[in-house]
Design a protein around this motif. Structure first.
Motif, mmCIF file in Angstrom:
data_model
loop_
_atom_site.group_PDB
_atom_site.id
_atom_site.type_symbol
_atom_site.label_atom_id
_atom_site.label_comp_id
_atom_site.label_asym_id
_atom_site.label_seq_id
_atom_site.Cartn_x
_atom_site.Cartn_y
_atom_site.Cartn_z
ATOM 1 N N VAL A 41 1.382 -0.681 -0.363
ATOM 2 C CA VAL A 41 0.048 -0.473 -0.634
ATOM 3 C C VAL A 41 0.982 1.454 0.224
ATOM 4 O O VAL A 41 1.960 1.426 0.603
ATOM 5 C CB VAL A 41 -0.395 -0.074 1.154
ATOM 6 C CG1 VAL A 41 -1.719 0.933 0.894
ATOM 7 C CG2 VAL A 41 -1.730 -0.610 1.274
ATOM 8 N N GLY A 42 0.517 2.321 -0.704
ATOM 9 C CA GLY A 42 1.216 3.247 -1.595
ATOM 10 C C GLY A 42 2.249 3.911 -2.137
ATOM 11 O O GLY A 42 2.551 2.573 -2.661
ATOM 12 N N SER A 43 2.459 5.286 -1.903
ATOM 13 C CA SER A 43 3.273 6.024 -3.303
ATOM 14 C C SER A 43 5.049 5.343 -2.879
ATOM 15 O O SER A 43 5.387 5.285 -2.066
ATOM 16 C CB SER A 43 3.646 7.403 -2.914
ATOM 17 O OG SER A 43 1.980 7.920 -3.262
ATOM 18 N N GLN A 44 5.767 4.753 -4.218
ATOM 19 C CA GLN A 44 6.721 4.717 -3.834
ATOM 20 C C GLN A 44 8.278 4.924 -5.301
ATOM 21 O O GLN A 44 6.839 4.900 -5.919
ATOM 22 C CB GLN A 44 6.471 3.055 -3.325
ATOM 23 C CG GLN A 44 6.060 1.958 -3.794
ATOM 24 C CD GLN A 44 5.228 0.475 -3.404
ATOM 25 O OE1 GLN A 44 6.204 -0.589 -2.974
ATOM 26 N NE2 GLN A 44 4.363 0.970 -2.595
ATOM 27 N N ASN A 45 8.872 4.481 -5.374
ATOM 28 C CA ASN A 45 9.632 5.058 -6.240
ATOM 29 C C ASN A 45 10.449 3.617 -6.542
ATOM 30 O O ASN A 45 11.118 3.047 -5.738
ATOM 31 C CB ASN A 45 10.442 6.127 -5.975
ATOM 32 C CG ASN A 45 9.560 7.197 -5.977
ATOM 33 O OD1 ASN A 45 8.400 8.051 -6.673
ATOM 34 N ND2 ASN A 45 10.300 7.562 -4.930
ATOM 35 N N TYR A 46 10.667 3.120 -7.907
ATOM 36 C CA TYR A 46 11.860 2.442 -8.211
ATOM 37 C C TYR A 46 12.589 2.700 -9.550
ATOM 38 O O TYR A 46 12.580 2.851 -10.288
ATOM 39 C CB TYR A 46 11.134 0.927 -8.832
ATOM 40 C CG TYR A 46 9.974 -0.149 -7.695
ATOM 41 C CD1 TYR A 46 10.944 -0.272 -6.355
ATOM 42 C CD2 TYR A 46 8.477 0.658 -7.643
ATOM 43 C CE1 TYR A 46 9.817 -1.302 -5.639
ATOM 44 C CE2 TYR A 46 8.885 0.203 -6.324
ATOM 45 C CZ TYR A 46 8.885 -1.009 -5.545
ATOM 46 O OH TYR A 46 7.878 -1.152 -4.376
ATOM 47 N N PHE A 47 13.949 2.608 -9.480
ATOM 48 C CA PHE A 47 14.675 3.612 -10.601
ATOM 49 C C PHE A 47 15.237 2.263 -11.087
ATOM 50 O O PHE A 47 15.403 0.927 -11.069
ATOM 51 C CB PHE A 47 16.120 3.619 -10.289
ATOM 52 C CG PHE A 47 15.758 5.274 -9.201
ATOM 53 C CD1 PHE A 47 15.986 6.614 -10.140
ATOM 54 C CD2 PHE A 47 15.330 5.466 -8.120
ATOM 55 C CE1 PHE A 47 15.700 7.315 -9.409
ATOM 56 C CE2 PHE A 47 15.372 6.713 -7.607
ATOM 57 C CZ PHE A 47 15.213 7.745 -8.046
ATOM 58 N N LEU A 48 15.059 2.310 -12.754
ATOM 59 C CA LEU A 48 15.319 1.343 -13.974
ATOM 60 C C LEU A 48 17.318 1.834 -13.562
ATOM 61 O O LEU A 48 17.846 2.448 -13.526
ATOM 62 C CB LEU A 48 14.837 1.492 -15.165
ATOM 63 C CG LEU A 48 13.795 1.649 -15.675
ATOM 64 C CD1 LEU A 48 12.941 1.801 -14.503
ATOM 65 C CD2 LEU A 48 13.351 1.901 -16.627
ATOM 66 N N PRO A 49 17.545 -0.114 -14.276
ATOM 67 C CA PRO A 49 19.129 0.063 -14.453
ATOM 68 C C PRO A 49 18.880 0.742 -15.365
ATOM 69 O O PRO A 49 18.564 0.944 -16.519
ATOM 70 C CB PRO A 49 19.214 -1.864 -14.175
ATOM 71 C CG PRO A 49 17.919 -2.223 -14.544
ATOM 72 C CD PRO A 49 16.715 -1.482 -14.434
ATOM 73 N N ALA A 50 21.009 0.735 -14.907
ATOM 74 C CA ALA A 50 21.418 1.930 -16.503
ATOM 75 C C ALA A 50 21.199 0.691 -17.985
ATOM 76 O O ALA A 50 20.884 1.956 -19.009
ATOM 77 C CB ALA A 50 22.514 2.653 -16.088
ATOM 78 N N GLU A 51 21.181 0.057 -17.627
ATOM 79 C CA GLU A 51 21.234 -1.471 -18.853
ATOM 80 C C GLU A 51 19.795 -1.674 -19.707
ATOM 81 O O GLU A 51 19.904 -1.724 -20.349
ATOM 82 C CB GLU A 51 21.703 -2.533 -18.805
ATOM 83 C CG GLU A 51 20.855 -3.246 -18.064
ATOM 84 C CD GLU A 51 21.835 -2.776 -16.188
ATOM 85 O OE1 GLU A 51 21.647 -4.077 -15.603
ATOM 86 O OE2 GLU A 51 22.440 -2.350 -16.364
ATOM 87 N N LEU A 52 18.885 -0.775 -18.830
ATOM 88 C CA LEU A 52 17.584 -1.057 -19.545
ATOM 89 C C LEU A 52 17.188 -0.015 -19.908
ATOM 90 O O LEU A 52 17.261 0.838 -19.989
ATOM 91 C CB LEU A 52 16.296 -1.382 -18.579
ATOM 92 C CG LEU A 52 15.426 -1.084 -18.427
ATOM 93 C CD1 LEU A 52 15.600 -3.085 -19.668
ATOM 94 C CD2 LEU A 52 14.158 -1.898 -17.011
ATOM 95 N N SER A 53 16.714 -0.268 -21.341
ATOM 96 C CA SER A 53 15.709 0.944 -21.993
ATOM 97 C C SER A 53 14.877 0.622 -21.789
ATOM 98 O O SER A 53 13.779 0.318 -22.407
ATOM 99 C CB SER A 53 16.486 0.178 -23.962
ATOM 100 O OG SER A 53 15.114 1.256 -24.712
ATOM 101 N N PRO A 54 14.107 2.870 -21.191
ATOM 102 C CA PRO A 54 12.484 2.791 -21.403
ATOM 103 C C PRO A 54 12.327 2.414 -22.407
ATOM 104 O O PRO A 54 10.220 1.989 -22.236
ATOM 105 C CB PRO A 54 12.799 4.405 -21.106
ATOM 106 C CG PRO A 54 13.917 4.444 -22.230
ATOM 107 C CD PRO A 54 15.301 3.304 -22.660
#
Length: 212
Positions: A174-187
């Motif tokens: 439950v709740g707002s949260q952030n997850y960073f993408l690894p540098a090698e992963l293309s958006p």
């Protein structure tokens, strides 16, 4: 007439002799058992027994080695009763970030539900972060956040076929949260977000991402 006379003699014998009294007790016991048996056989025709049992949470799970179906069901049911809340704010860098695509979490099935928004942002430094807002999902053991190039996976088969990247363990159900993408992963390879139960390989919720 002879039948009546024989019956009268039998009743007299039952009343006046020791053997008769013992026989009377035996006949009474047989009669009681007979009545009970008749009730047991006939009563289901007239009495409703209502059952409202939920479908097993582990129905679509892959049961780990050394664990029974009952143990898996108990584990998942216990986890579903828990609530782990988290509230991460947007950083200053995210406040000036560009939203690339977003989508809403939906239920994976009748027993694993999810809601809220997932948005993929590009920060000014060129990195990417995935943010959940107004988020809630059915809790489970060892939930993970996956992203996939599949536009809308409906199960582990779609995820395995398209490939995926595991970002992190889910911080809270439950709740707002952030997850960073690894540098090698293309958006470009982030077309959907999956909340996934790793030990049982069950999809709990999916958000299909789209531009605009």
């Amino acid at each position: 007439m002879q039948y009546v006379q024989h019956l009268q003699r039998l009743l007299k014998w039952l009343r006046t002799t020791r053997s008769g009294r013992i026989a009377s007790v035996g006949l009474l016991a047989i009669a009681i058992v007979g009545v009970y048996a008749a009730y047991w056989l006939v009563s289901p025709l007239f009495i409703d027994e209502t059952v409202d049992e939920a479908f097993p949470l582990s129905a679509s799970a892959v049961i780990p080695d050394g664990m029974s179906r009952a143990e898996a069901e108990e584990t998942m049911a216990a986890a579903a009763e828990l609530e782990t809340a988290v509230s991460e704010t947007m950083s200053e860098a995210m406040a000036s970030a560009t939203a690339l695509r977003s989508g809403m979490f939906v239920d994976a099935d009748a027993f694993h539900s999810g809601e809220g928004a997932a948005t993929l942002y590009q920060l000014e430094d060129g990195s990417y972060v995935l943010r959940f807002e107004a988020f809630r999902v059915t809790n489970g053991p060892d939930l993970r956040v996956l992203v996939s190039s599949h536009p809308n996976p409906s199960g582990r088969g779609d995820i395995s076929a398209a490939g995926y990247t595991e970002l992190d363990r889910l911080k809270g159900n439950v709740g707002s949260q952030n997850y960073f993408l690894p540098a090698e992963l293309s958006p470009d390879d982030v077309q959907s977000v999956i909340i996934y139960c790793k030990p049982f390989r069950v999809v709990f919720s999916v958000a299909a991402l789209s531009e605009g």
